[in-house]
Design a protein around this motif. Structure first.
Motif, mmCIF file in Angstrom:
data_model
loop_
_atom_site.group_PDB
_atom_site.id
_atom_site.type_symbol
_atom_site.label_atom_id
_atom_site.label_comp_id
_atom_site.label_asym_id
_atom_site.label_seq_id
_atom_site.Cartn_x
_atom_site.Cartn_y
_atom_site.Cartn_z
ATOM 1 N N UNK A 31 1.272 -1.337 -0.326
ATOM 2 C CA UNK A 31 -0.305 0.011 -0.162
ATOM 3 C C UNK A 31 0.928 1.307 -0.114
ATOM 4 N N UNK A 32 2.124 1.102 0.996
ATOM 5 C CA UNK A 32 2.896 2.381 0.509
ATOM 6 C C UNK A 32 3.486 3.033 -0.614
ATOM 7 N N UNK A 33 3.484 1.913 -1.479
ATOM 8 C CA UNK A 33 3.961 1.773 -3.491
ATOM 9 C C UNK A 33 3.178 2.401 -3.775
ATOM 10 N N UNK A 34 2.085 1.912 -3.519
ATOM 11 C CA UNK A 34 0.773 2.616 -4.588
ATOM 12 C C UNK A 34 0.642 3.539 -4.261
ATOM 13 N N UNK A 35 0.600 4.333 -2.835
ATOM 14 C CA UNK A 35 0.496 5.723 -2.264
ATOM 15 C C UNK A 35 1.091 6.325 -2.751
ATOM 16 N N UNK A 36 3.072 6.089 -2.949
ATOM 17 C CA UNK A 36 4.043 6.978 -3.519
ATOM 18 C C UNK A 36 3.709 6.863 -5.270
ATOM 19 N N UNK A 37 3.084 5.717 -5.821
ATOM 20 C CA UNK A 37 2.820 5.966 -7.115
ATOM 21 C C UNK A 37 2.010 6.650 -7.322
ATOM 22 N N UNK A 38 1.365 6.766 -6.793
ATOM 23 C CA UNK A 38 -0.470 7.941 -7.683
ATOM 24 C C UNK A 38 0.444 9.062 -6.877
ATOM 25 N N UNK A 39 0.840 8.909 -5.946
ATOM 26 C CA UNK A 39 1.556 11.310 -5.874
ATOM 27 C C UNK A 39 2.523 11.087 -6.758
ATOM 28 N N UNK A 40 3.081 10.205 -6.723
ATOM 29 C CA UNK A 40 5.055 10.533 -8.223
ATOM 30 C C UNK A 40 4.287 10.587 -9.404
ATOM 31 N N UNK A 41 2.804 9.795 -10.274
ATOM 32 C CA UNK A 41 2.532 10.400 -10.723
ATOM 33 C C UNK A 41 1.270 11.708 -11.347
ATOM 34 N N UNK A 42 1.466 12.361 -9.948
ATOM 35 C CA UNK A 42 0.288 13.118 -10.148
ATOM 36 C C UNK A 42 1.218 14.462 -10.053
ATOM 37 N N UNK A 43 2.630 14.143 -9.540
ATOM 38 C CA UNK A 43 3.512 15.625 -9.943
ATOM 39 C C UNK A 43 3.932 15.774 -11.075
ATOM 40 N N UNK A 44 4.373 14.581 -11.441
ATOM 41 C CA UNK A 44 4.803 14.201 -13.060
ATOM 42 C C UNK A 44 3.438 14.530 -13.921
ATOM 43 N N UNK A 45 2.541 14.577 -14.112
ATOM 44 C CA UNK A 45 1.577 15.243 -14.598
ATOM 45 C C UNK A 45 1.567 16.641 -15.226
ATOM 46 N N UNK A 46 1.699 17.478 -13.397
ATOM 47 C CA UNK A 46 1.766 18.244 -13.358
ATOM 48 C C UNK A 46 3.212 18.796 -13.720
ATOM 49 N N UNK A 47 4.092 18.527 -13.391
ATOM 50 C CA UNK A 47 5.253 18.989 -14.078
ATOM 51 C C UNK A 47 5.648 18.653 -15.404
ATOM 52 N N UNK A 48 4.424 17.681 -16.246
ATOM 53 C CA UNK A 48 4.344 18.150 -17.310
ATOM 54 C C UNK A 48 3.641 18.878 -17.714
ATOM 55 N N UNK A 49 2.591 19.450 -17.533
ATOM 56 C CA UNK A 49 2.047 20.417 -18.329
ATOM 57 C C UNK A 49 2.560 22.050 -17.919
ATOM 58 N N UNK A 50 2.725 21.679 -17.048
ATOM 59 C CA UNK A 50 4.113 23.625 -16.824
ATOM 60 C C UNK A 50 5.011 23.672 -17.863
ATOM 61 N N UNK A 51 5.152 22.458 -18.310
ATOM 62 C CA UNK A 51 7.045 22.437 -18.966
ATOM 63 C C UNK A 51 5.282 23.015 -20.401
ATOM 64 N N UNK A 52 5.152 22.025 -20.662
ATOM 65 C CA UNK A 52 4.365 22.163 -22.014
ATOM 66 C C UNK A 52 3.439 23.713 -22.165
ATOM 67 N N UNK A 53 3.225 23.736 -20.853
ATOM 68 C CA UNK A 53 2.197 25.665 -20.827
ATOM 69 C C UNK A 53 3.937 26.438 -21.214
ATOM 70 N N UNK A 54 4.776 26.359 -20.994
ATOM 71 C CA UNK A 54 5.853 27.349 -21.418
ATOM 72 C C UNK A 54 6.566 26.714 -22.082
ATOM 73 N N UNK A 55 7.007 26.148 -22.348
ATOM 74 C CA UNK A 55 7.607 25.778 -23.779
ATOM 75 C C UNK A 55 6.986 24.607 -24.809
#
Length: 82
Positions: A31-55
Motif C-alpha cells: 500500500x505504501x508503494x501504491x500511495x507513492x506511485x499515485x503521488x509521483x504520477x500526479x506530480x509528474x503530470x503536473x510537471x509535464x503540464x507546466x513544461x508544455x505550457x511554457x515550452x
C-alpha cells in the motif's frame, strides 16, 4: 547536457514512476508503494503540464496537454530551447 530544471525534474519523476511501477509488478499489495506511485504520477503530470505550457509539447499522438496544435510547428523542440 540538460539545463532546464523543469525538464530535469520531469526526468527524475519519470524514473521514479517507472521504478515504482516495476516494484508494484512484483509486490502489488504494498500500500505504501501504491500511495507513492499515485503521488509521483500526479506530480509528474503536473510537471509535464507546466513544461508544455511554457515550452510546448513533449509528446505527440494526443497524450499532450497542449491545446494549440500550431505549437507543434511554430515552437522549437524541447532540445532546441537550450
Amino acid at each position: 547536457m540538460y539545463e532546464n530544471p523543469l525538464l530535469i525534474d520531469i526526468m527524475k519523476y519519470m524514473f521514479y514512476a517507472i521504478d515504482l511501477n516495476l516494484y508494484l509488478d512484483n509486490f502489488p499489495t504494498n500500500s505504501k508503494a501504491t500511495k507513492d506511485y499515485k503521488m509521483v504520477s500526479e506530480k509528474l503530470d503536473s510537471l509535464i503540464c507546466q513544461y508544455e505550457q511554457a515550452y510546448g509539447p513533449l509528446t505527440n499522438f494526443g497524450s499532450s496537454s497542449i491545446e494549440d496544435p500550431e505549437k507543434w510547428t511554430s515552437c522549437p523542440w524541447p532540445w532546441e530551447n537550450e
